[in-house]
Write a protein that holds these residues in place. Structure first.
Motif, PDB file in Angstrom:
ATOM      1  N   TYR A  51       0.856  -1.185   0.000  1.00  0.00           N
ATOM      2  CA  TYR A  51       0.000   0.000   0.000  1.00  0.00           C
ATOM      3  C   TYR A  51       0.890   1.232   0.000  1.00  0.00           C
ATOM      4  N   GLN A  52       0.765   2.025  -1.035  1.00  0.00           N
ATOM      5  CA  GLN A  52       1.574   3.228  -1.180  1.00  0.00           C
ATOM      6  C   GLN A  52       0.647   4.442  -1.114  1.00  0.00           C
ATOM      7  N   LYS A  53       0.658   5.111   0.038  1.00  0.00           N
ATOM      8  CA  LYS A  53      -0.245   6.231   0.283  1.00  0.00           C
ATOM      9  C   LYS A  53       0.388   7.520  -0.205  1.00  0.00           C
ATOM     10  N   ALA A  54      -0.265   8.143  -1.176  1.00  0.00           N
ATOM     11  CA  ALA A  54       0.263   9.381  -1.737  1.00  0.00           C
ATOM     12  C   ALA A  54      -0.015  10.561  -0.824  1.00  0.00           C
ATOM     13  N   PRO A  55       0.916  11.521  -0.755  1.00  0.00           N
ATOM     14  CA  PRO A  55       0.635  12.747  -0.009  1.00  0.00           C
ATOM     15  C   PRO A  55      -0.547  13.467  -0.649  1.00  0.00           C
ATOM     16  N   HIS A  56      -1.500  13.879   0.154  1.00  0.00           N
ATOM     17  CA  HIS A  56      -2.679  14.595  -0.346  1.00  0.00           C
ATOM     18  C   HIS A  56      -3.391  13.782  -1.436  1.00  0.00           C
ATOM     19  N   ALA A  57      -3.563  12.497  -1.199  1.00  0.00           N
ATOM     20  CA  ALA A  57      -4.169  11.605  -2.194  1.00  0.00           C
ATOM     21  C   ALA A  57      -5.580  12.037  -2.554  1.00  0.00           C
ATOM     22  N   VAL A  61      -6.026   3.430  -6.467  1.00  0.00           N
ATOM     23  CA  VAL A  61      -6.210   2.436  -7.516  1.00  0.00           C
ATOM     24  C   VAL A  61      -5.576   1.114  -7.097  1.00  0.00           C
ATOM     25  N   VAL A  62      -6.305   0.036  -7.269  1.00  0.00           N
ATOM     26  CA  VAL A  62      -5.804  -1.317  -7.029  1.00  0.00           C
ATOM     27  C   VAL A  62      -5.159  -1.802  -8.316  1.00  0.00           C
ATOM     28  N   LEU A  63      -3.848  -2.075  -8.273  1.00  0.00           N
ATOM     29  CA  LEU A  63      -3.105  -2.465  -9.470  1.00  0.00           C
ATOM     30  C   LEU A  63      -2.677  -3.928  -9.400  1.00  0.00           C
ATOM     31  N   ALA A  64      -3.154  -4.718 -10.358  1.00  0.00           N
ATOM     32  CA  ALA A  64      -2.782  -6.124 -10.450  1.00  0.00           C
ATOM     33  C   ALA A  64      -1.627  -6.285 -11.439  1.00  0.00           C
ATOM     34  N   HIS A  65      -0.696  -7.147 -11.119  1.00  0.00           N
ATOM     35  CA  HIS A  65       0.485  -7.333 -11.962  1.00  0.00           C
ATOM     36  C   HIS A  65       0.184  -8.185 -13.195  1.00  0.00           C
ATOM     37  N   ALA A  80       3.702   2.983  -9.548  1.00  0.00           N
ATOM     38  CA  ALA A  80       3.207   3.363  -8.222  1.00  0.00           C
ATOM     39  C   ALA A  80       3.899   4.625  -7.720  1.00  0.00           C
ATOM     40  N   ASP A  81       5.213   4.726  -7.924  1.00  0.00           N
ATOM     41  CA  ASP A  81       5.952   5.912  -7.497  1.00  0.00           C
ATOM     42  C   ASP A  81       5.470   7.169  -8.231  1.00  0.00           C
ATOM     43  N   ARG A  82       5.295   7.031  -9.543  1.00  0.00           N
ATOM     44  CA  ARG A  82       4.845   8.169 -10.339  1.00  0.00           C
ATOM     45  C   ARG A  82       3.422   8.586  -9.959  1.00  0.00           C
ATOM     46  N   LEU A  83       2.574   7.598  -9.708  1.00  0.00           N
ATOM     47  CA  LEU A  83       1.205   7.916  -9.308  1.00  0.00           C
ATOM     48  C   LEU A  83       1.179   8.633  -7.951  1.00  0.00           C
ATOM     49  N   ALA A  84       2.066   8.228  -7.045  1.00  0.00           N
ATOM     50  CA  ALA A  84       2.153   8.905  -5.752  1.00  0.00           C
ATOM     51  C   ALA A  84       2.487  10.381  -5.955  1.00  0.00           C
ATOM     52  N   SER A  89      -2.925   7.211  -4.619  1.00  0.00           N
ATOM     53  CA  SER A  89      -2.416   6.085  -3.826  1.00  0.00           C
ATOM     54  C   SER A  89      -2.633   4.785  -4.593  1.00  0.00           C
ATOM     55  N   THR A  90      -1.823   3.770  -4.278  1.00  0.00           N
ATOM     56  CA  THR A  90      -1.954   2.486  -4.956  1.00  0.00           C
ATOM     57  C   THR A  90      -1.927   1.341  -3.961  1.00  0.00           C
ATOM     58  N   LEU A  91      -2.628   0.281  -4.317  1.00  0.00           N
ATOM     59  CA  LEU A  91      -2.515  -0.986  -3.615  1.00  0.00           C
ATOM     60  C   LEU A  91      -2.150  -2.029  -4.652  1.00  0.00           C
ATOM     61  N   ARG A  92      -0.908  -2.515  -4.569  1.00  0.00           N
ATOM     62  CA  ARG A  92      -0.457  -3.614  -5.427  1.00  0.00           C
ATOM     63  C   ARG A  92      -0.568  -4.911  -4.633  1.00  0.00           C
ATOM     64  N   PHE A  93      -0.766  -6.010  -5.317  1.00  0.00           N
ATOM     65  CA  PHE A  93      -0.884  -7.286  -4.624  1.00  0.00           C
ATOM     66  C   PHE A  93      -0.405  -8.417  -5.524  1.00  0.00           C
TER      67      PHE A  93
END
Length: 264
Positions: A51-57, A61-65, A80-84, A89-93
């Motif tokens: 879970y990557q929580k962006a500042p001021h999100a 988005v839930v991102l599947a590989h 995920a870094d660029r989206l932050a 914010s992103t949740l990868r799994f």
């Protein structure tokens, strides 16, 4: 392998490099560190998540590989870094097969269950944020199948980073048949050199979906969003474009002025 400088024949590296693709993004310092979590798919099966929580999100988005690499693949990390940076914010799994170290993708029913579990987790992590789902290639396709069978709770739209419309050299639109059963907005981000989605066939699919579908072509990119050196583009430029389009679409549902490839 790079030839040695001694007795090997001379190679024109400028010419040779034209056929090498930039496929691995360079690491960059993230504004938001990813937090490792567990996602319970079914009793006895829990997969890893980040879970990557962006500042001021302003969205999550839930991102599947994709089928061949997990959530920590450089492309997934870089997106995920660029989206932050863009306030998303992103949740990868991991899909269960990837968690188990297998190379054989899960059956659709298992993949769908993992996606639903990840979406439920995301909704609990940030209940106030607009929620989206999708992923890279196989991950995006499985997400769309899950949505078509039964809407994913609270998900406002789906994003596809390289929708695998057909296998290489086997053009078909059969893999897109279920998309007509989806009634939320869809965003397709596709490389113009993608061997898994012939442009004419993809246009046919998009036309059939009508206003639900938005399309953004990534110039000179292949299915992995790698670009040829001779294109003059870099992987960082491609990633920035992808993140910018995702951020704009999730915020307003609009893409801005589309490139010529999207208007044909």
């Amino acid at each position: 392998m790079r030839p040695s400088n001694s007795s090997s024949p001379r190679v024109d590296h400028n010419l040779f490099s034209e056929f090498f693709m930039v496929v691995t993004p360079q690491p960059m310092k993230s504004l938001a560190e990813a937090r490792r979590l567990g996602v319970r798919v079914v009793p006895g099966t829990t997969v890893s998540a980040l879970y990557q929580k962006a500042p001021h999100a302003r969205a999550l988005v839930v991102l599947a590989h994709g089928a061949g690499a997990g959530m920590t693949h450089p492309f997934m990390v870089a997106v995920a870094d660029r989206l932050a940076e863009a306030g998303v914010s992103t949740l990868r799994f991991q899909f269960p097969y990837m968690e188990a170290g297998s190379k054989r993708p899960d059956r659709p029913a298992v993949a769908h269950a993992a996606i639903r579990a990840a979406v439920r987790k995301a909704a609990k992590l940030a209940p106030a944020l607009p929620l989206f789902a999708g992923g890279k290639s196989f991950g995006g396709r499985m997400t769309s199948q899950a949505q078509a069978l039964e809407p994913l709770p609270k998900v406002r739209g789906l994003v596809f980073l390289g929708f695998p419309l057909h296998p290489p050299e086997k053009p078909s639109v059969e893999r897109a048949a279920h998309l007509s059963d989806i009634h939320i907005p869809l965003l397709f981000i596709q490389g113009t050199r993608d061997a898994l989605a012939r442009p004419a066939l993809l246009r046919k699919v998009l036309k059939g979906l009508g206003k639900r579908a938005s399309f953004w072509p990534i110039r000179d990119a292949d299915h992995s969003f790698g670009v040829l050196v001779r294109s003059g583009r870099t992987s960082q430029e491609v990633l920035a474009e992808i993140a910018d389009i995702l951020g704009k679409w999730m915020k307003s549902g609009k893409l801005g002025r589309r490139p010529a490839e999207a208007r044909t």
